[in-house]
Design an enzyme around this catalytic site. Sequence first.
Site, PDB file in Angstrom:
ATOM      1  N   ALA A   1       0.418  -1.703  -0.439  1.00 35.62           N
ATOM      2  CA  ALA A   1      -0.185  -0.011  -0.059  1.00 35.62           C
ATOM      3  C   ALA A   1       0.669   1.209   0.157  1.00 35.62           C
ATOM      4  O   ALA A   1       0.472   1.732   0.068  1.00 35.62           O
ATOM      5  CB  ALA A   1      -0.340  -0.187   1.331  1.00 35.62           C
TER       6      ALA A   1
ATOM      7  N   ASP B   1      -4.521  -1.870  -3.588  1.00 34.18           N
ATOM      8  CA  ASP B   1      -5.536  -1.420  -4.074  1.00 34.18           C
ATOM      9  C   ASP B   1      -6.327  -2.130  -4.777  1.00 34.18           C
ATOM     10  O   ASP B   1      -7.524  -1.785  -5.998  1.00 34.18           O
ATOM     11  CB  ASP B   1      -5.321  -1.099  -5.455  1.00 34.18           C
ATOM     12  CG  ASP B   1      -3.903  -0.994  -6.392  1.00 34.18           C
ATOM     13  OD1 ASP B   1      -3.973  -2.657  -6.079  1.00 34.18           O
ATOM     14  OD2 ASP B   1      -4.244  -0.219  -7.294  1.00 34.18           O
TER      15      ASP B   1
ATOM     16  N   LYS C   1     -29.214  17.009  19.049  1.00 31.66           N
ATOM     17  CA  LYS C   1     -27.790  16.400  19.218  1.00 31.66           C
ATOM     18  C   LYS C   1     -27.512  16.246  20.933  1.00 31.66           C
ATOM     19  O   LYS C   1     -28.190  16.468  21.590  1.00 31.66           O
ATOM     20  CB  LYS C   1     -27.225  17.543  18.944  1.00 31.66           C
ATOM     21  CG  LYS C   1     -25.813  17.273  18.982  1.00 31.66           C
ATOM     22  CD  LYS C   1     -24.911  19.218  19.471  1.00 31.66           C
ATOM     23  CE  LYS C   1     -24.771  18.970  21.358  1.00 31.66           C
ATOM     24  NZ  LYS C   1     -23.635  19.727  21.548  1.00 31.66           N
TER      25      LYS C   1
ATOM     26  N   HIS D   1     -42.051  19.923  15.375  1.00 34.24           N
ATOM     27  CA  HIS D   1     -41.886  20.901  14.028  1.00 34.24           C
ATOM     28  C   HIS D   1     -40.982  21.266  15.415  1.00 34.24           C
ATOM     29  O   HIS D   1     -40.799  22.327  16.188  1.00 34.24           O
ATOM     30  CB  HIS D   1     -42.877  21.529  13.605  1.00 34.24           C
ATOM     31  CG  HIS D   1     -44.304  20.977  14.275  1.00 34.24           C
ATOM     32  ND1 HIS D   1     -45.527  20.389  13.062  1.00 34.24           N
ATOM     33  CD2 HIS D   1     -44.887  21.266  15.510  1.00 34.24           C
ATOM     34  CE1 HIS D   1     -46.188  19.779  13.698  1.00 34.24           C
ATOM     35  NE2 HIS D   1     -46.215  20.378  15.171  1.00 34.24           N
TER      36      HIS D   1
ATOM     37  N   TYR E   1     -34.834  22.645  18.627  1.00 36.96           N
ATOM     38  CA  TYR E   1     -33.343  22.113  18.204  1.00 36.96           C
ATOM     39  C   TYR E   1     -33.565  21.526  19.590  1.00 36.96           C
ATOM     40  O   TYR E   1     -33.402  21.992  21.227  1.00 36.96           O
ATOM     41  CB  TYR E   1     -32.733  23.333  18.272  1.00 36.96           C
ATOM     42  CG  TYR E   1     -31.042  23.006  18.868  1.00 36.96           C
ATOM     43  CD1 TYR E   1     -30.439  22.025  17.975  1.00 36.96           C
ATOM     44  CD2 TYR E   1     -30.208  23.243  20.013  1.00 36.96           C
ATOM     45  CE1 TYR E   1     -29.260  21.553  18.247  1.00 36.96           C
ATOM     46  CE2 TYR E   1     -29.557  23.183  20.160  1.00 36.96           C
ATOM     47  CZ  TYR E   1     -28.563  22.043  19.492  1.00 36.96           C
ATOM     48  OH  TYR E   1     -27.502  21.821  19.476  1.00 36.96           O
TER      49      TYR E   1
ATOM     50  N   ASN F   1     -44.226  16.304  25.648  1.00 35.70           N
ATOM     51  CA  ASN F   1     -44.859  17.300  24.138  1.00 35.70           C
ATOM     52  C   ASN F   1     -43.785  18.665  23.861  1.00 35.70           C
ATOM     53  O   ASN F   1     -44.077  19.090  24.995  1.00 35.70           O
ATOM     54  CB  ASN F   1     -46.304  17.743  24.243  1.00 35.70           C
ATOM     55  CG  ASN F   1     -46.686  18.256  22.901  1.00 35.70           C
ATOM     56  OD1 ASN F   1     -46.484  17.097  21.584  1.00 35.70           O
ATOM     57  ND2 ASN F   1     -47.079  19.242  22.512  1.00 35.70           N
TER      58      ASN F   1
ATOM     59  N   ASN G   1     -28.270  26.180  24.562  1.00 38.62           N
ATOM     60  CA  ASN G   1     -27.144  25.471  25.537  1.00 38.62           C
ATOM     61  C   ASN G   1     -25.804  25.428  25.492  1.00 38.62           C
ATOM     62  O   ASN G   1     -24.588  25.265  26.332  1.00 38.62           O
ATOM     63  CB  ASN G   1     -27.675  23.213  24.606  1.00 38.62           C
ATOM     64  CG  ASN G   1     -26.668  23.455  22.827  1.00 38.62           C
ATOM     65  OD1 ASN G   1     -26.675  25.330  22.531  1.00 38.62           O
ATOM     66  ND2 ASN G   1     -26.108  22.774  22.551  1.00 38.62           N
TER      67      ASN G   1
ATOM     68  N   ALA H   1     -46.435  29.320  25.957  1.00 36.85           N
ATOM     69  CA  ALA H   1     -46.254  29.670  24.317  1.00 36.85           C
ATOM     70  C   ALA H   1     -45.036  30.842  24.310  1.00 36.85           C
ATOM     71  O   ALA H   1     -45.480  31.355  24.910  1.00 36.85           O
ATOM     72  CB  ALA H   1     -47.151  29.187  22.864  1.00 36.85           C
TER      73      ALA H   1
ATOM     74  N   ARG I   1     -43.287  35.650  29.895  1.00 37.67           N
ATOM     75  CA  ARG I   1     -43.283  36.682  28.391  1.00 37.67           C
ATOM     76  C   ARG I   1     -44.227  37.745  29.257  1.00 37.67           C
ATOM     77  O   ARG I   1     -45.031  37.737  30.720  1.00 37.67           O
ATOM     78  CB  ARG I   1     -44.116  36.009  27.380  1.00 37.67           C
ATOM     79  CG  ARG I   1     -45.666  35.726  27.860  1.00 37.67           C
ATOM     80  CD  ARG I   1     -46.449  34.970  26.745  1.00 37.67           C
ATOM     81  NE  ARG I   1     -47.874  34.622  27.198  1.00 37.67           N
ATOM     82  CZ  ARG I   1     -47.975  33.776  27.223  1.00 37.67           C
ATOM     83  NH1 ARG I   1     -47.640  32.338  26.282  1.00 37.67           N
ATOM     84  NH2 ARG I   1     -49.832  33.450  27.645  1.00 37.67           N
TER      85      ARG I   1
HETATM   86  C1  UD1 Z   1       0.084  -4.777 -10.327  1.00 34.40           C
HETATM   87  C2  UD1 Z   1       0.275  -6.367 -11.003  1.00 34.40           C
HETATM   88  C3  UD1 Z   1      -0.189  -7.146 -11.936  1.00 34.40           C
HETATM   89  C4  UD1 Z   1      -1.525  -6.714 -11.968  1.00 34.40           C
HETATM   90  C5  UD1 Z   1      -2.018  -6.087 -11.217  1.00 34.40           C
HETATM   91  C6  UD1 Z   1      -3.451  -6.496 -10.549  1.00 34.40           C
HETATM   92  C7  UD1 Z   1       3.094  -6.052 -11.499  1.00 34.40           C
HETATM   93  C8  UD1 Z   1       4.014  -5.566 -11.583  1.00 34.40           C
HETATM   94  N1  UD1 Z   1       1.798  -5.632 -11.433  1.00 34.40           N
HETATM   95  O1  UD1 Z   1       0.007  -4.257 -11.470  1.00 34.40           O
HETATM   96  O2  UD1 Z   1       0.641  -7.791 -12.897  1.00 34.40           O
HETATM   97  O3  UD1 Z   1      -2.610  -7.322 -12.905  1.00 34.40           O
HETATM   98  O4  UD1 Z   1      -1.693  -5.018  -9.727  1.00 34.40           O
HETATM   99  O5  UD1 Z   1      -4.296  -4.989  -9.449  1.00 34.40           O
HETATM  100  O6  UD1 Z   1       3.146  -5.983 -10.002  1.00 34.40           O
HETATM  101  N2  UD1 Z   1       2.979  -0.462  -4.590  1.00 34.40           N
HETATM  102  C9  UD1 Z   1       3.841  -0.073  -3.831  1.00 34.40           C
HETATM  103  N3  UD1 Z   1       4.952   0.285  -4.024  1.00 34.40           N
HETATM  104  C10 UD1 Z   1       5.399   0.186  -5.355  1.00 34.40           C
HETATM  105  C11 UD1 Z   1       4.250  -0.475  -6.263  1.00 34.40           C
HETATM  106  C12 UD1 Z   1       2.940  -0.815  -6.704  1.00 34.40           C
HETATM  107  O7  UD1 Z   1       3.790  -0.227  -2.728  1.00 34.40           O
HETATM  108  O8  UD1 Z   1       6.828   0.897  -5.620  1.00 34.40           O
HETATM  109  C13 UD1 Z   1       1.171  -1.234  -4.373  1.00 34.40           C
HETATM  110  C14 UD1 Z   1       0.269   0.043  -4.900  1.00 34.40           C
HETATM  111  O9  UD1 Z   1      -0.150   0.515  -3.602  1.00 34.40           O
HETATM  112  C15 UD1 Z   1      -0.884  -0.513  -5.595  1.00 34.40           C
HETATM  113  C16 UD1 Z   1      -0.381  -2.695  -5.815  1.00 34.40           C
HETATM  114  O10 UD1 Z   1       1.389  -1.829  -5.395  1.00 34.40           O
HETATM  115  O11 UD1 Z   1      -1.461  -0.913  -4.102  1.00 34.40           O
HETATM  116  C17 UD1 Z   1      -0.295  -2.779  -6.444  1.00 34.40           C
HETATM  117  O12 UD1 Z   1       0.409  -1.535  -7.906  1.00 34.40           O
HETATM  118  P1  UD1 Z   1       0.116  -0.914  -8.659  1.00 34.40           P
HETATM  119  O13 UD1 Z   1       0.748   0.226  -9.466  1.00 34.40           O
HETATM  120  O14 UD1 Z   1      -1.493  -0.548  -9.380  1.00 34.40           O
HETATM  121  O15 UD1 Z   1       0.467  -2.009  -9.856  1.00 34.40           O
HETATM  122  P2  UD1 Z   1      -0.438  -2.427 -11.261  1.00 34.40           P
HETATM  123  O16 UD1 Z   1      -0.191  -1.581 -12.428  1.00 34.40           O
HETATM  124  O17 UD1 Z   1      -1.810  -2.042 -11.153  1.00 34.40           O
HETATM  125 CA    CA Z   2      -3.037  -1.494  -9.429  1.00 34.76          CA
END
Ligand code: UD1
Ligand code: CA
Length: 460
Positions: A10, A104, A351, A363, A366, A377, A386, A423, A440
């Site tokens: 990620a 992803d 709240k 109606h 707040y 009521n 508040n 009222a 009042r």
């Molecule tokens: C990658 C695969 C591809 C596959 C596809 C599926 C490779 C080279 N390719 O391509 O074969 O079909 O996923 O969705 O692996 N990330 C890092 N560091 C990096 C690069 C990427 O953490 O240096 C993470 C990204 O955050 C992402 C994931 O790895 O979550 C995939 O990277 P991304 O660049 O999206 O690869 P794709 O081109 O989609």
């Molecule tokens: Ca990808």
Amino acid sequence: MDQRCAVILAAGEGRRMRTEGAKAMCQVLFRPMLGWVLDNCTGAGINQICVVVGKSAQEVYGILPQGVTTAVQDRRLGTGHAVRCAREFLENRRDADILVTLGDSPFLFPAVIQKAYDLHKAQDNAVTVVSSRVEDPTGYGRILRQGGQVAAIVEDRDGDDATRAIKEINAGTYWFKGGLLLAALDRLIPANDQGELYLTDTLEILRKMGYRVGACDAGDSRIALGANTRRELHTLNEIAREMVFDRLYDGGVDIPVTDGVMISAEADIAPGVRILPGTLIRGRCQIGADCVVGPNSVLEDAVLGEGCVVRSSYITRSVLGRGVTVGPFSQIRPDCQIADGVKIGDFVEVKNSRVGEKTAIAHLTYVGDTDCGAGVNFGCGVVTVNYNGVTKNRTTIGDGAFIGCNTNLVAPVTVGQGAYTAAGSTVTVDLPPDSLCIARSRETIKPGAALKYRRQKGKE
Ligand code: UD1
Ligand code: CA
């Protein structure tokens, strides 16, 4: 020691997504994709997880459950390099089976992870990749086979026309034998169009080292999809939406028209609930049987008892009992507890308050920072005052009280049980039970004065 671990990649920045933050934090049905991926791992019984994070690490740390470890990839040098960054985690797990999956790709559900694992063990593979046959393989790595056996993975941009015509794609999720993953990572070189270290090259490397390499077909082609662009993210949202609807339909939920309806995957909705157009249900909502939600309503982390009706209203982080009605055009903000049979009508805001059974707030009212009893009521236009500009103060209202129209209850203040306010009263002192408060000025009536005025002005 558990022999199954996961590394989640990620660290990507989502340039193609044109986001400032981490791509894996982009949302599918109100939830970062990484959140889905973490759930998929834990759902498959994998509890030792290492997330590889990049520049936007702080944002990612915020959603990681306790016990999840992280590794940092400073520079984005490819998926293979990213896994190398988790070396310390892997070194301690050479004998374990390692799942590598992508931040992803949210739909690699526990069942697929398990299916791939079973195949991985049955075939005694060094690596088993999850694959899928898709209609449009553009952008994905292709599975290259020789004599039926997996030979290599070739990226879309690195392939020739024949490779690009292959519809069997790499889902980006793999099971590896720990020690062999480390061995293959050491042999990676950046021999591709992007000059990156590709994790996908480990398959060919391991095969050439004489190990078995396999692929597990995910079945449902939607499972393998990931999102690199906003358009693809939209596709994932649409797919996730349909998946949630399918589950809800099977569970007896009535969604006659799905226009503008988005429901998070975590929502728990009972049979017989009816959801009308324009309704968003976010986070961990629980909705009891026979509720009607919508049209045009937003619930977030809300709990609704059976038989509630919510029309064109917002409810956030609050709990409603049975048979509560809300709206149209009202808002229940965080930290409310609304008891059974309460009626909240139009243009009402509540709240951080408790409201007792069968109280009616019909109606233009707040109610903030209030502890209100049962059977109270509220007339039209009541305000609990508040906030004095410095501090927030609470209002207490006893059972059976009757708050007249346009009453201001200036907190801190208590209205005793069964007390009435006339009222237009502004109440600044505590009212004893069963008292009537008239705060009042008395009317002054000048007979004929209006007529006299008009004559002076020459209007009559
Ligand atoms: C990658 C695969 C591809 C596959 C596809 C599926 C490779 C080279 N390719 O391509 O074969 O079909 O996923 O969705 O692996 N990330 C890092 N560091 C990096 C690069 C990427 O953490 O240096 C993470 C990204 O955050 C992402 C994931 O790895 O979550 C995939 O990277 P991304 O660049 O999206 O690869 P794709 O081109 O989609
Ligand atoms: Ca990808």
